[in-house]
Write an enzyme that holds these catalytic residues in place. Structure first.
Site, short mmCIF file in Angstrom:
data_model
loop_
_atom_site.label_atom_id
_atom_site.label_comp_id
_atom_site.label_asym_id
_atom_site.label_seq_id
_atom_site.Cartn_x
_atom_site.Cartn_y
_atom_site.Cartn_z
CB SER A 127 -0.56 0.26 4.58
OG SER A 127 -0.04 0.93 5.74
CE1 TYR A 152 -4.93 -1.08 6.86
CE2 TYR A 152 -2.86 0.08 7.40
CZ TYR A 152 -3.99 -0.26 6.68
OH TYR A 152 -4.23 0.56 5.53
#
Length: 336
Positions: A127, A152
């Site tokens: 990501s 995350y």
């Protein structure tokens, strides 16, 4: 090829599965259909290819070690694309344990099975959030990413480190892809475009964080899928020039690579909303809010390595991508 796609009912996973099936691959789709968001949307994505005889649906979670091992033993996939993960920066503030179960323990199970069942290539989703506190723009894969701002992001950075370990120890070819703000038809309801569209059509206010000054490198779903497919087809080779004294973080003496997949054209959130208003023919009621904890003010992808190695450059204009999403949304939800 016989390819396992985890997260096959997800936004990117379903689009990738559809593309692989159309080109003639056999796909083993692994997805636990959890209720993080509307399960009916996930089922609708699957319905697009569920009856294809080359598709096998496996409804399990990655953290189920024995069930996953049995699937690898039964189907023996040649290549694996790991897209299953607990997503969302803001949700990680509320439910951190969900990220450990899926993103860390689940990914370890993927690595172990790829190792023991001689998988040719593992491609996995990372990501843009791994860039965290970095302020140098555009974000390059050669940059240090040791300062994540959310759990995350930390879990995705951990995935990159875990994959490199297996590439080094077991010569397992792995490629990590840092996705930049993916959007488009069949997108996730927890993401801005979906939420904005739903609220604007309902006459409800939209929550605009950082007072609309966010910048995001919005990347259209078809560009993401094309990038994933090209990297899947190209096995990473060890970098013969890699030097431990001046180590490049995106390559290695092991068969390991990291790429950005982004549109390389950051758009301010205010402009993004204006384009959406034009496509919907309605004006948004805005609730302006400060920057959320864990969020970064801007993302911007350097995709030079992707262009050089894959001969591919994501380039769908934001106006075109939003228009396609709005058309899909109205059709899916039967909105006039």
């Amino acid at each position: 090829m016989k390819i396992m796609v985890t997260g096959s009912a997800g936004f990117i996973g379903a689009a990738l599965t559809e593309k692989l099936l159309k080109r003639g691959d056999e796909v083993i789709g692994v997805d636990n259909l959890n209720d993080y968001y509307d399960v009916n949307l996930k089922r609708a994505r699957l319905a697009r290819f569920q009856t294809n005889p080359a598709f096998t649906e496996v409804p399990i979670g990655l953290e189920n070690r024995e069930a996953l091992r049995a699937i690898f033993a039964k189907y023996r996939p040649q290549r694996v694309v790991n897209l299953a993960a607990q997503a969302g920066v803001r949700y990680s503030l509320e439910n951190p344990y969900a990220y450990m179960d899926s993103n860390l323990y689940g990914f370890l199970n993927i690595l172990e099975n790829c190792r023991h069942y001689q998988v040719e290539h593992l491609v996995f989703a990372s990501s843009s959030s791994v860039y965290g506190a970095n302020t140098k723009m555009p974000y390059a894969v050669q940059d240090n990413v040791d300062h994540p701002l959310s759990l995350y992001a930390a879990s995705k950075k951990a995935n990159e480190l875990m994959a490199h370990t297996y590439s080094h120890l077991y010569r397992l070819p792995t490629t990590g892809l840092r996705f930049f703000t993916v959007y488009g038809p069949w997108g996730r309801p927890d993401m801005a475009l979906f939420k904005f569209t739903r609220n604007i059509l309902a006459g409800k206010p939209i929550e605009v964080y950082n007072y609309g000054h966010h910048q995001r490198d919005f990347t259209y779903i078809d560009d993401i899928v094309e990038g994933v497919t090209r990297t899947l087809d190209r096995l990473p080779a060890p970098n013969a020039n890699w030097n431990g004294a001046t180590p490049e973080p995106n390559t290695s003496s092991a068969p390991y690579r990291i790429y950005n997949i982004g549109n390389h054209q950051p758009v301010e959130l205010g402009k993004f909303i204006k384009i959406l208003e034009e496509c919907l023919g309605r004006e948004a009621k805005k609730n302006l809010l400060p920057l959320q904890p864990g969020d970064v003010p801007a993302t911007y992808a350097d995709v030079d390595d992707l262009i050089q190695d894959m001969e591919f450059y994501p380039a769908t204009p934001i106006e075109e991508g939003i228009a396609r999403f709005v058309a899909w949304y109205k059709n899916y939800h039967k909105v006039r």
